[in-house]
Design a protein around this motif. Structure first.
Motif, short mmCIF file in Angstrom:
data_model
loop_
_atom_site.label_atom_id
_atom_site.label_comp_id
_atom_site.label_asym_id
_atom_site.label_seq_id
_atom_site.Cartn_x
_atom_site.Cartn_y
_atom_site.Cartn_z
N MET B 68 8.93 48.33 -31.55
CA MET B 68 7.36 48.74 -31.02
C MET B 68 7.26 50.08 -31.88
O MET B 68 6.58 50.35 -32.40
CB MET B 68 7.36 48.89 -29.54
CG MET B 68 7.21 47.66 -28.91
SD MET B 68 6.79 47.58 -27.32
CE MET B 68 8.03 48.32 -26.36
N ARG B 95 -0.94 49.13 -26.24
CA ARG B 95 0.43 49.30 -26.09
C ARG B 95 1.02 49.15 -24.56
O ARG B 95 2.14 48.34 -24.50
CB ARG B 95 0.45 50.95 -26.03
CG ARG B 95 0.44 51.59 -27.45
CD ARG B 95 0.85 53.19 -27.62
NE ARG B 95 0.64 53.70 -28.86
CZ ARG B 95 -0.32 54.51 -29.10
NH1 ARG B 95 -1.20 55.19 -28.42
NH2 ARG B 95 -0.37 54.88 -30.50
N ALA B 96 0.11 49.02 -23.55
CA ALA B 96 0.57 48.50 -22.37
C ALA B 96 0.94 46.81 -22.30
O ALA B 96 2.17 46.55 -21.84
CB ALA B 96 -0.62 48.73 -21.09
N GLN B 99 3.99 46.52 -24.09
CA GLN B 99 5.25 46.94 -23.36
C GLN B 99 5.49 46.21 -22.19
O GLN B 99 6.86 46.05 -21.78
CB GLN B 99 5.05 48.43 -22.78
CG GLN B 99 5.27 49.34 -24.17
CD GLN B 99 4.81 50.88 -23.77
OE1 GLN B 99 4.82 51.26 -22.64
NE2 GLN B 99 4.59 51.60 -25.04
N VAL B 100 4.53 45.35 -21.72
CA VAL B 100 4.95 44.36 -20.74
C VAL B 100 5.86 43.52 -21.32
O VAL B 100 6.81 43.25 -20.46
CB VAL B 100 3.54 43.60 -19.92
CG1 VAL B 100 4.05 42.50 -19.46
CG2 VAL B 100 2.54 44.64 -19.49
N GLY B 102 7.78 43.99 -24.16
CA GLY B 102 8.74 44.74 -24.62
C GLY B 102 9.81 45.47 -23.82
O GLY B 102 10.90 45.68 -24.12
N CYS B 103 9.29 45.88 -22.72
CA CYS B 103 10.08 46.39 -21.67
C CYS B 103 10.11 45.49 -20.35
O CYS B 103 11.30 45.82 -19.90
CB CYS B 103 9.13 47.55 -21.05
SG CYS B 103 8.85 48.84 -22.19
N ASP B 104 9.57 44.84 -19.97
CA ASP B 104 9.80 44.11 -18.73
C ASP B 104 9.91 42.70 -18.79
O ASP B 104 10.28 42.02 -17.84
CB ASP B 104 8.41 44.42 -17.85
CG ASP B 104 8.45 46.01 -17.34
OD1 ASP B 104 9.48 46.41 -17.14
OD2 ASP B 104 7.33 46.53 -17.32
N PRO B 107 13.52 42.39 -22.42
CA PRO B 107 15.05 43.15 -22.33
C PRO B 107 15.97 42.15 -21.20
O PRO B 107 16.99 42.05 -21.38
CB PRO B 107 14.80 44.34 -21.70
CG PRO B 107 13.27 44.75 -22.45
CD PRO B 107 12.68 43.21 -22.17
N LEU B 108 15.35 41.49 -20.51
CA LEU B 108 15.88 40.66 -19.48
C LEU B 108 16.42 39.65 -19.86
O LEU B 108 17.37 38.81 -19.20
CB LEU B 108 15.21 40.62 -18.00
CG LEU B 108 14.72 42.28 -17.61
CD1 LEU B 108 13.63 41.82 -16.55
CD2 LEU B 108 16.04 42.52 -16.82
N TRP B 135 11.95 35.98 -14.93
CA TRP B 135 11.39 36.95 -15.51
C TRP B 135 10.27 36.79 -16.44
O TRP B 135 9.14 37.43 -16.68
CB TRP B 135 12.60 38.04 -16.24
CG TRP B 135 13.49 38.39 -15.35
CD1 TRP B 135 14.92 38.16 -15.32
CD2 TRP B 135 13.13 39.15 -14.25
NE1 TRP B 135 15.38 38.61 -14.27
CE2 TRP B 135 14.50 39.34 -13.31
CE3 TRP B 135 12.17 39.75 -13.71
CZ2 TRP B 135 14.80 40.15 -12.37
CZ3 TRP B 135 12.40 40.53 -12.44
CH2 TRP B 135 13.62 40.73 -11.82
#
Lengths: 217, 217
Positions: B68, B95-96, B99-100, B102-104, B107-108, B135
């Motif tokens: 990102m 961005r949000a 990031q949903v 890319g971050c949540d 990664p899992l 996830w």
């Protein structure tokens, strides 16, 4: 501005730091992530953030989610003091440092993930600790190398003023300490953490200073 | 520009889409994440990215990491066509959404996380599938609500041109399909995914079109 958060949420902690660094006043609305079956799952909160996660910032009717997106928004709408440097290479570095925490460390030790390790794998507290320390250790080791080996690192992660990277790093160190991570291997991170903690903006953002922190915590 | 990636890495896939959308030429240098004990752990690659993860983009000697952050850098240094809208509220939304993923979500379900579920909890392939679908399902459900319920959603995630959010969404849908997620509950995501797949920039970025994809995959 209204910030929906939780005293111990690492992502909400980042946004509190950013708001404080910019000298912005906000009303704190705690969302208890454990009590009442998790208040983030209540219909009123879900209507604000369908992800049912904190933080959520409301600014003039705009509902903003995802802590790093919120910090970028604050930096674009209230540019001074800046949370990102001016040059594209510097901005990319600060964002990458922030995202090491925001994408590759924190999501793996999030409350909901630890709860799911219990549900799916029967993880006990010891196993949750092993899991958390594994990911925090990998991430902090990479960050230490990225910070120690780069001339752009200053008093803070990038130069001599705090940035979005510091706002992500400090809550992650808080979590590391909570999980009893030995911090000896990360001297640069410890030095930067100390420089941040000396600032009022960081002090006022600590979990224990929040209105919803349990008394005596 | 040189892109260090892996055909099936979801994060490298995002950057390939962004590079293609901007019409930028790049040399692809595959890093095999499984063979040879994981080429991302080799000292030469670790020197580029201490996180030992792909993607890593080298542009005029600048070493850039975190997908990102790389997309933001490309948008700042090659502004046309833009991967982010012009207004702060729109930028925060894109961005949000990114990031949903890319971050949540991503990664899992990352390779290293699945490998660690095996090491720490003895997860078999079925358990890894259950974990991943859990996830991905939570994340796609939130994204579907965020997209379907917002007038800013157009042909793509935000308006009628592809953004950073689409560059994150499409690789995540690829992963969902790989994990045999039923996609019936996400009609808006499916519609946007289809609109993206109609574009050459997205087509050329698919894992199977990469030089390091196994023949016949």
């Amino acid at each position: 501005m209204v910030l929906y958060g939780y005293w111990r949420s690492s992502a909400a902690y980042r946004v509190r730091i950013a708001l404080n660094l910019k000298g912005l006043d906000y009303e704190s609305r705690p969302v208890h992530l454990i009590n009442n079956g998790g208040e983030q799952h209540a219909p009123e909160f879900q209507a604000l953030n369908p992800q049912e996660l904190v933080p959520c910032l409301v600014d003039q009717g705009r509902v903003l989610t995802q802590s790093m997106a919120i910090m970028e928004y604050l930096d674009e709408t209230r540019p001074t003091p800046a949370l990102l440097p001016a040059d594209p290479a510097g901005r990319a570095r600060v964002r990458a440092l922030a995202q090491v925490v925001g994408c590759d460390i924190h999501p793996l030790g999030n409350l909901r993930v630890l709860q799911h390790l219990v549900t799916q794998f029967g993880a006990d507290d010891a196993a949750k600790g092993v899991w958390s320390r594994h990911w925090i250790g990998l991430g902090l080791q990479a960050l230490e190398t990225m910070l120690a080996g780069n001339v752009a690192t200053g008093r803070f992660c990038h130069g001599d003023s705090p940035s979005m990277a510091d706002a992500c790093l400090v809550p992650q160190v808080y979590n590391a300490v909570r999980w009893k991570m030995p911090m000896d291997d990360y001297p640069t991170i410890r030095r930067i953490h100390e420089a941040c903690q000396a600032l009022d903006a960081f002090q006022r953002a600590v979990p224990e200073a929040q209105p919803d922190a349990p008394k005596g915590s």
